[in-house]
Scaffold this active site. Sequence first.
Site, PDB file in Angstrom:
ATOM      1  N   GLY A  14      60.601  42.807  66.189  1.00 41.73           N
ATOM      2  CA  GLY A  14      61.415  41.668  66.633  1.00 41.73           C
ATOM      3  C   GLY A  14      62.770  41.637  65.948  1.00 41.73           C
ATOM      4  N   GLN A 112      44.781  36.264  62.165  1.00 42.02           N
ATOM      5  CA  GLN A 112      45.432  36.971  61.042  1.00 42.02           C
ATOM      6  C   GLN A 112      44.845  36.525  59.700  1.00 42.02           C
ATOM      7  OE1 GLN A 112      49.721  36.910  61.577  1.00 42.02           O
ATOM      8  NE2 GLN A 112      49.562  38.276  63.343  1.00 42.02           N
ATOM      9  N   ASP A 159      66.579  27.124  54.684  1.00 42.05           N
ATOM     10  CA  ASP A 159      67.105  25.749  54.584  1.00 42.05           C
ATOM     11  C   ASP A 159      67.795  25.549  53.236  1.00 42.05           C
ATOM     12  OD1 ASP A 159      65.762  25.060  57.092  1.00 42.05           O
ATOM     13  OD2 ASP A 159      63.952  25.320  55.917  1.00 42.05           O
ATOM     14  N   HIS A 187      59.453  22.886  57.864  1.00 45.14           N
ATOM     15  CA  HIS A 187      60.634  23.621  58.334  1.00 45.14           C
ATOM     16  C   HIS A 187      60.866  23.213  59.780  1.00 45.14           C
ATOM     17  CE1 HIS A 187      63.526  26.669  59.287  1.00 45.14           C
ATOM     18  NE2 HIS A 187      62.770  27.066  60.286  1.00 45.14           N
TER      19      HIS A 187
HETATM   20  P1  NAX Z   1      61.377  37.859  68.146  1.00 44.01           P
HETATM   21  O1  NAX Z   1      60.807  37.259  69.390  1.00 44.01           O
HETATM   22  O2  NAX Z   1      62.611  38.685  68.232  1.00 44.01           O
HETATM   23  O3  NAX Z   1      60.278  38.765  67.452  1.00 44.01           O
HETATM   24  C1  NAX Z   1      58.974  38.320  67.249  1.00 44.01           C
HETATM   25  C2  NAX Z   1      58.097  39.544  67.329  1.00 44.01           C
HETATM   26  O4  NAX Z   1      56.771  39.142  67.011  1.00 44.01           O
HETATM   27  C3  NAX Z   1      58.048  40.185  68.720  1.00 44.01           C
HETATM   28  O5  NAX Z   1      58.388  41.548  68.613  1.00 44.01           O
HETATM   29  C4  NAX Z   1      56.595  39.996  69.140  1.00 44.01           C
HETATM   30  O6  NAX Z   1      56.110  41.077  69.911  1.00 44.01           O
HETATM   31  C5  NAX Z   1      55.898  39.922  67.794  1.00 44.01           C
HETATM   32  N1  NAX Z   1      54.580  39.288  67.826  1.00 44.01           N
HETATM   33  C6  NAX Z   1      54.165  38.263  68.598  1.00 44.01           C
HETATM   34  N2  NAX Z   1      52.865  38.011  68.384  1.00 44.01           N
HETATM   35  C7  NAX Z   1      52.467  38.873  67.423  1.00 44.01           C
HETATM   36  C8  NAX Z   1      51.223  39.097  66.789  1.00 44.01           C
HETATM   37  N3  NAX Z   1      50.140  38.386  67.104  1.00 44.01           N
HETATM   38  N4  NAX Z   1      51.151  40.088  65.866  1.00 44.01           N
HETATM   39  C9  NAX Z   1      52.235  40.819  65.556  1.00 44.01           C
HETATM   40  N5  NAX Z   1      53.445  40.659  66.139  1.00 44.01           N
HETATM   41  C10 NAX Z   1      53.546  39.689  67.055  1.00 44.01           C
HETATM   42  O7  NAX Z   1      61.551  36.642  67.134  1.00 44.01           O
HETATM   43  P2  NAX Z   1      62.362  36.597  65.765  1.00 44.01           P
HETATM   44  O8  NAX Z   1      63.748  36.159  66.049  1.00 44.01           O
HETATM   45  O9  NAX Z   1      62.145  37.854  65.029  1.00 44.01           O
HETATM   46  O10 NAX Z   1      61.640  35.360  65.050  1.00 44.01           O
HETATM   47  C11 NAX Z   1      60.326  35.468  64.556  1.00 44.01           C
HETATM   48  C12 NAX Z   1      59.796  34.106  64.176  1.00 44.01           C
HETATM   49  O11 NAX Z   1      60.567  33.551  63.125  1.00 44.01           O
HETATM   50  C13 NAX Z   1      59.815  33.073  65.288  1.00 44.01           C
HETATM   51  O12 NAX Z   1      58.569  32.384  65.301  1.00 44.01           O
HETATM   52  C14 NAX Z   1      60.913  32.118  64.852  1.00 44.01           C
HETATM   53  O13 NAX Z   1      60.711  30.818  65.354  1.00 44.01           O
HETATM   54  C15 NAX Z   1      60.771  32.165  63.356  1.00 44.01           C
HETATM   55  N6  NAX Z   1      61.902  31.696  62.554  1.00 44.01           N
HETATM   56  C16 NAX Z   1      61.633  31.051  61.399  1.00 44.01           C
HETATM   57  C17 NAX Z   1      62.611  30.631  60.536  1.00 44.01           C
HETATM   58  C18 NAX Z   1      62.273  29.946  59.251  1.00 44.01           C
HETATM   59  O14 NAX Z   1      63.207  29.544  58.534  1.00 44.01           O
HETATM   60  N7  NAX Z   1      61.009  29.754  58.871  1.00 44.01           N
HETATM   61  C19 NAX Z   1      64.046  30.817  60.877  1.00 44.01           C
HETATM   62  C20 NAX Z   1      64.276  31.881  61.900  1.00 44.01           C
HETATM   63  C21 NAX Z   1      63.273  31.959  63.009  1.00 44.01           C
HETATM   64  O15 NAX Z   1      63.585  30.979  63.967  1.00 44.01           O
END
Ligand code: NAX
Length: 327
Positions: A14, A112, A159, A187
């Site tokens: 991702g 997980q 944050d 968050h």
């Molecule tokens: P992306 O959609 O680009 O990438 C996520 C990846 O996770 C995808 O490649 C998908 O195939 C994979 N995936 C989905 N289910 C899975 C599973 N069961 N096992 C393994 N891989 C799996 O998202 P991205 O921009 O990389 O963001 C990832 C996550 O971070 C999202 O949930 C997003 O909301 C969260 N965030 C959290 C933040 C925080 O401060 N805690 C800030 C940034 C971001 O918004």
Amino acid sequence: MTDPVRVAVTGAAGSIGYSLLFRIASGEMLGPDQPLELNLLEIPPQMDALEGVAMELDDCAFPLVQEMNLSDDPAEGFEGANICMLVGGKPRGAGMERKDLVEANGPIFKAQGEAINDNAADDVRVMTVANPCNTNALITMNNAPDVPNERFTAMTRLDLNRSKYQLANKAGVNPGDVSNIAIFGNHSSTMYPDFFDARIDGEPVPEVITDHDWLKNDFIPTIQGRGSAIIDARGASSAASAANAALEHVREWYTETPEDDWVSMAVPSDGSYGIDEDLIFSFPVRCDGNGNYEIVDDLDLNDFSKEKLKATEQELQEERSVVSDLM
Ligand code: NAX
């Protein structure tokens, strides 16, 4: 020769993964002398893309990377992992409410948690980035009964960094001059960045930034809404800054926190500040350099802060009730 540390990263193909993996592999997370084994996890439709990322990692010829394993099976992916970074999840789709997001992601973290419980190393530490990250971490923890609860955290470091920059910018100082930022709660848009206890060059922020109306009515909503503002501007959610924060979260977990400062992480509540003990809630913490931390539990919060903590606690309790069948 130092033993390698095995780091498992989910969502490795991702956007955040793409910014994160190369920095981990270069030694920015655990240091330039720490050999690594990388376990990269994805879902089946993304395995080709993950192969491509792994090819690029190969093409960097990072000397610290001793082994790389790619998998779409959590049991395999968490095998022997010392550090698990749970980045992968289902994104929020059009028209999805927060409750729908919580429901959609819950089963991923149940599976997980079980896989970490049965396959990870005895000293495993887990950090969750995927949203809703506090509640996902709570589900993971509750499905890994053999792993001590304090090993499960969620990321509010972004944050913290956002707060640091906004306060520095307002005061006209370098972000490095800002310390003691406590991020409380979820968050999400209810998260509370406590500026009362933050410091600039060692002085309390409310004494340095005398525009208290800005602190209460601009600063707080700016931090709470920063994720949405990035999406509006960029057409995609924070990725490089989130990866940077994830790296700092882990690095600081294994670094002794200076006595006059703290970091913030969402960790299992121990009842500090009257918070429900069955939540993963962001608190200021101090780490001991060996992967342990203590919640800083003696801040003298005023009524304004207490009210903010209640609101974010309530949101987390609501999220928990949506996924209670998974725990
Ligand atoms: P992306 O959609 O680009 O990438 C996520 C990846 O996770 C995808 O490649 C998908 O195939 C994979 N995936 C989905 N289910 C899975 C599973 N069961 N096992 C393994 N891989 C799996 O998202 P991205 O921009 O990389 O963001 C990832 C996550 O971070 C999202 O949930 C997003 O909301 C969260 N965030 C959290 C933040 C925080 O401060 N805690 C800030 C940034 C971001 O918004």
